[in-house]
Design a protein around this motif. Structure first.
Motif, PDB file in Angstrom:
ATOM      1  N   ILE A  97       0.835  -1.210   0.000  1.00 28.79           N
ATOM      2  CA  ILE A  97       0.000   0.000   0.000  1.00 28.79           C
ATOM      3  C   ILE A  97       0.866   1.256   0.000  1.00 28.79           C
ATOM      4  CG2 ILE A  97      -1.637   1.318   1.399  1.00 28.79           C
ATOM      5  CD1 ILE A  97      -2.795  -1.447   2.259  1.00 28.79           C
ATOM      6  N   ILE A  98       1.906   1.274   0.830  1.00 28.21           N
ATOM      7  CA  ILE A  98       2.776   2.441   0.915  1.00 28.21           C
ATOM      8  C   ILE A  98       3.485   2.685  -0.408  1.00 28.21           C
ATOM      9  CG2 ILE A  98       4.898   3.320   2.002  1.00 28.21           C
ATOM     10  CD1 ILE A  98       3.909   1.810   4.566  1.00 28.21           C
ATOM     11  N   ASN A  99       3.996   1.623  -1.019  1.00 33.29           N
ATOM     12  CA  ASN A  99       4.714   1.787  -2.283  1.00 33.29           C
ATOM     13  C   ASN A  99       3.781   2.226  -3.404  1.00 33.29           C
ATOM     14  OD1 ASN A  99       7.437   1.717  -2.914  1.00 33.29           O
ATOM     15  ND2 ASN A  99       7.245  -0.176  -4.042  1.00 33.29           N
ATOM     16  N   ILE A 100       2.559   1.752  -3.399  1.00 32.82           N
ATOM     17  CA  ILE A 100       1.584   2.191  -4.410  1.00 32.82           C
ATOM     18  C   ILE A 100       1.273   3.671  -4.217  1.00 32.82           C
ATOM     19  CG2 ILE A 100      -0.830   1.978  -5.125  1.00 32.82           C
ATOM     20  CD1 ILE A 100      -0.514  -1.071  -4.657  1.00 32.82           C
ATOM     21  N   LEU A 101       1.074   4.081  -2.958  1.00 33.24           N
ATOM     22  CA  LEU A 101       0.776   5.486  -2.689  1.00 33.24           C
ATOM     23  C   LEU A 101       1.961   6.394  -3.035  1.00 33.24           C
ATOM     24  CD1 LEU A 101      -1.172   5.223   0.678  1.00 33.24           C
ATOM     25  CD2 LEU A 101      -2.096   5.695  -1.596  1.00 33.24           C
ATOM     26  N   MET A 102       3.170   5.917  -2.802  1.00 34.29           N
ATOM     27  CA  MET A 102       4.348   6.722  -3.106  1.00 34.29           C
ATOM     28  C   MET A 102       4.584   6.860  -4.610  1.00 34.29           C
ATOM     29  SD  MET A 102       7.052   5.519  -0.131  1.00 34.29           S
ATOM     30  CE  MET A 102       8.387   5.737  -1.232  1.00 34.29           C
ATOM     31  N   ASN A 103       4.090   5.918  -5.383  1.00 36.64           N
ATOM     32  CA  ASN A 103       4.329   5.915  -6.823  1.00 36.64           C
ATOM     33  C   ASN A 103       3.052   6.118  -7.622  1.00 36.64           C
ATOM     34  OD1 ASN A 103       7.260   5.241  -6.961  1.00 36.64           O
ATOM     35  ND2 ASN A 103       6.560   3.456  -5.813  1.00 36.64           N
ATOM     36  N   LEU A 104       2.131   6.915  -7.104  1.00 34.29           N
ATOM     37  CA  LEU A 104       0.873   7.152  -7.816  1.00 34.29           C
ATOM     38  C   LEU A 104       1.094   7.809  -9.174  1.00 34.29           C
ATOM     39  CD1 LEU A 104      -1.658   8.302  -5.080  1.00 34.29           C
ATOM     40  CD2 LEU A 104      -1.722   6.233  -6.451  1.00 34.29           C
ATOM     41  N   SER A 105       2.058   8.707  -9.252  1.00 33.88           N
ATOM     42  CA  SER A 105       2.288   9.397 -10.517  1.00 33.88           C
ATOM     43  C   SER A 105       2.884   8.465 -11.568  1.00 33.88           C
ATOM     44  CB  SER A 105       3.212  10.595 -10.308  1.00 33.88           C
ATOM     45  OG  SER A 105       4.465  10.159  -9.827  1.00 33.88           O
ATOM     46  N   ALA A 106       3.617   7.442 -11.132  1.00 31.55           N
ATOM     47  CA  ALA A 106       4.222   6.502 -12.080  1.00 31.55           C
ATOM     48  C   ALA A 106       3.208   5.471 -12.574  1.00 31.55           C
ATOM     49  CB  ALA A 106       5.394   5.791 -11.422  1.00 31.55           C
ATOM     50  N   GLY A 107       2.094   5.353 -11.899  1.00 27.48           N
ATOM     51  CA  GLY A 107       1.086   4.372 -12.288  1.00 27.48           C
ATOM     52  C   GLY A 107       1.292   3.056 -11.563  1.00 27.48           C
ATOM     53  N   LEU A 108       0.256   2.267 -11.569  1.00 30.47           N
ATOM     54  CA  LEU A 108       0.299   0.969 -10.903  1.00 30.47           C
ATOM     55  C   LEU A 108       0.830  -0.069 -11.876  1.00 30.47           C
ATOM     56  CD1 LEU A 108      -0.392  -0.744  -8.422  1.00 30.47           C
ATOM     57  CD2 LEU A 108      -2.664  -1.059  -9.372  1.00 30.47           C
ATOM     58  N   ASN A 109       1.938  -0.687 -11.504  1.00 31.33           N
ATOM     59  CA  ASN A 109       2.474  -1.785 -12.311  1.00 31.33           C
ATOM     60  C   ASN A 109       3.083  -2.828 -11.377  1.00 31.33           C
ATOM     61  OD1 ASN A 109       5.017  -0.789 -11.589  1.00 31.33           O
ATOM     62  ND2 ASN A 109       5.181   0.433 -13.455  1.00 31.33           N
ATOM     63  N   ALA A 110       3.512  -3.922 -11.951  1.00 31.64           N
ATOM     64  CA  ALA A 110       4.018  -5.037 -11.143  1.00 31.64           C
ATOM     65  C   ALA A 110       5.289  -4.672 -10.400  1.00 31.64           C
ATOM     66  CB  ALA A 110       4.260  -6.248 -12.031  1.00 31.64           C
ATOM     67  N   THR A 111       6.105  -3.791 -10.955  1.00 29.61           N
ATOM     68  CA  THR A 111       7.346  -3.397 -10.300  1.00 29.61           C
ATOM     69  C   THR A 111       7.072  -2.663  -8.998  1.00 29.61           C
ATOM     70  OG1 THR A 111       8.384  -3.193 -12.470  1.00 29.61           O
ATOM     71  CG2 THR A 111       9.505  -2.153 -10.636  1.00 29.61           C
ATOM     72  N   VAL A 112       6.070  -1.803  -8.999  1.00 26.12           N
ATOM     73  CA  VAL A 112       5.707  -1.060  -7.786  1.00 26.12           C
ATOM     74  C   VAL A 112       5.177  -2.013  -6.720  1.00 26.12           C
ATOM     75  CG1 VAL A 112       4.135   0.678  -6.865  1.00 26.12           C
ATOM     76  CG2 VAL A 112       5.271   1.077  -9.049  1.00 26.12           C
ATOM     77  N   VAL A 113       4.331  -2.933  -7.115  1.00 25.97           N
ATOM     78  CA  VAL A 113       3.768  -3.906  -6.169  1.00 25.97           C
ATOM     79  C   VAL A 113       4.867  -4.816  -5.619  1.00 25.97           C
ATOM     80  CG1 VAL A 113       2.160  -5.835  -5.930  1.00 25.97           C
ATOM     81  CG2 VAL A 113       1.495  -3.821  -7.242  1.00 25.97           C
ATOM     82  N   LEU A 114       5.739  -5.300  -6.499  1.00 23.59           N
ATOM     83  CA  LEU A 114       6.834  -6.174  -6.065  1.00 23.59           C
ATOM     84  C   LEU A 114       7.780  -5.439  -5.125  1.00 23.59           C
ATOM     85  CD1 LEU A 114       8.339  -8.886  -6.312  1.00 23.59           C
ATOM     86  CD2 LEU A 114       9.564  -7.899  -8.243  1.00 23.59           C
ATOM     87  N   GLY A 115       8.075  -4.188  -5.415  1.00 23.50           N
ATOM     88  CA  GLY A 115       8.934  -3.398  -4.538  1.00 23.50           C
ATOM     89  C   GLY A 115       8.331  -3.239  -3.157  1.00 23.50           C
ATOM     90  N   GLY A 116       7.025  -3.026  -3.083  1.00 21.98           N
ATOM     91  CA  GLY A 116       6.357  -2.914  -1.793  1.00 21.98           C
ATOM     92  C   GLY A 116       6.374  -4.218  -1.019  1.00 21.98           C
ATOM     93  N   MET A 117       6.123  -5.309  -1.716  1.00 21.52           N
ATOM     94  CA  MET A 117       6.122  -6.613  -1.053  1.00 21.52           C
ATOM     95  C   MET A 117       7.507  -6.968  -0.518  1.00 21.52           C
ATOM     96  SD  MET A 117       3.860  -8.918  -3.593  1.00 21.52           S
ATOM     97  CE  MET A 117       2.130  -9.138  -3.302  1.00 21.52           C
TER      98      MET A 117
END
Length: 95
Positions: free
Chosen positions: A47-67
């Motif tokens: 959740i934190i990584n998705i919120l921090m990268n809202l401008s970059a869009g939601l993709n698998a890299t953002v989700v994987l980085g958060g996990m």
């Protein structure tokens, strides 16, 4: 199998927030089972990584980085706990 390539996905801000969240869950809520702390850190990291990268869009890299950052925070906590408790002199621990 070499998994060192996963370190490029770790976000230090997310890791720090999840580390503090996991510590707070462990110390403040005595009824919270320890086995759910990694799941809470993984979810919070996502959740934190998705919120921090809202401008970059939601993709698998953002989700994987958060996990990975969330789970790395639990590993970091355990490593620090083992290093500090090696001689049995962890502050606040009753002997």
């Amino acid at each position: 199998m070499d998994i060192t390539y996963l370190f490029e996905y770790v976000d230090l801000v997310t890791l720090g927030i999840c580390l503090c969240l996991g510590f707070a869950l462990k110390t403040a809520f005595t009824g919270f089972p320890n086995k759910y702390i990694p799941l809470a850190a993984l979810s919070a990291g996502c959740i934190i990584n998705i919120l921090m990268n809202l401008s970059a869009g939601l993709n698998a890299t953002v989700v994987l980085g958060g996990m990975i950052s969330g789970l790395a925070s639990t590993g970091l906590y355990e490593m620090m706990r083992n290093l500090l408790d090696k001689d049995g002199s962890l502050p606040g621990k009753q002997q």
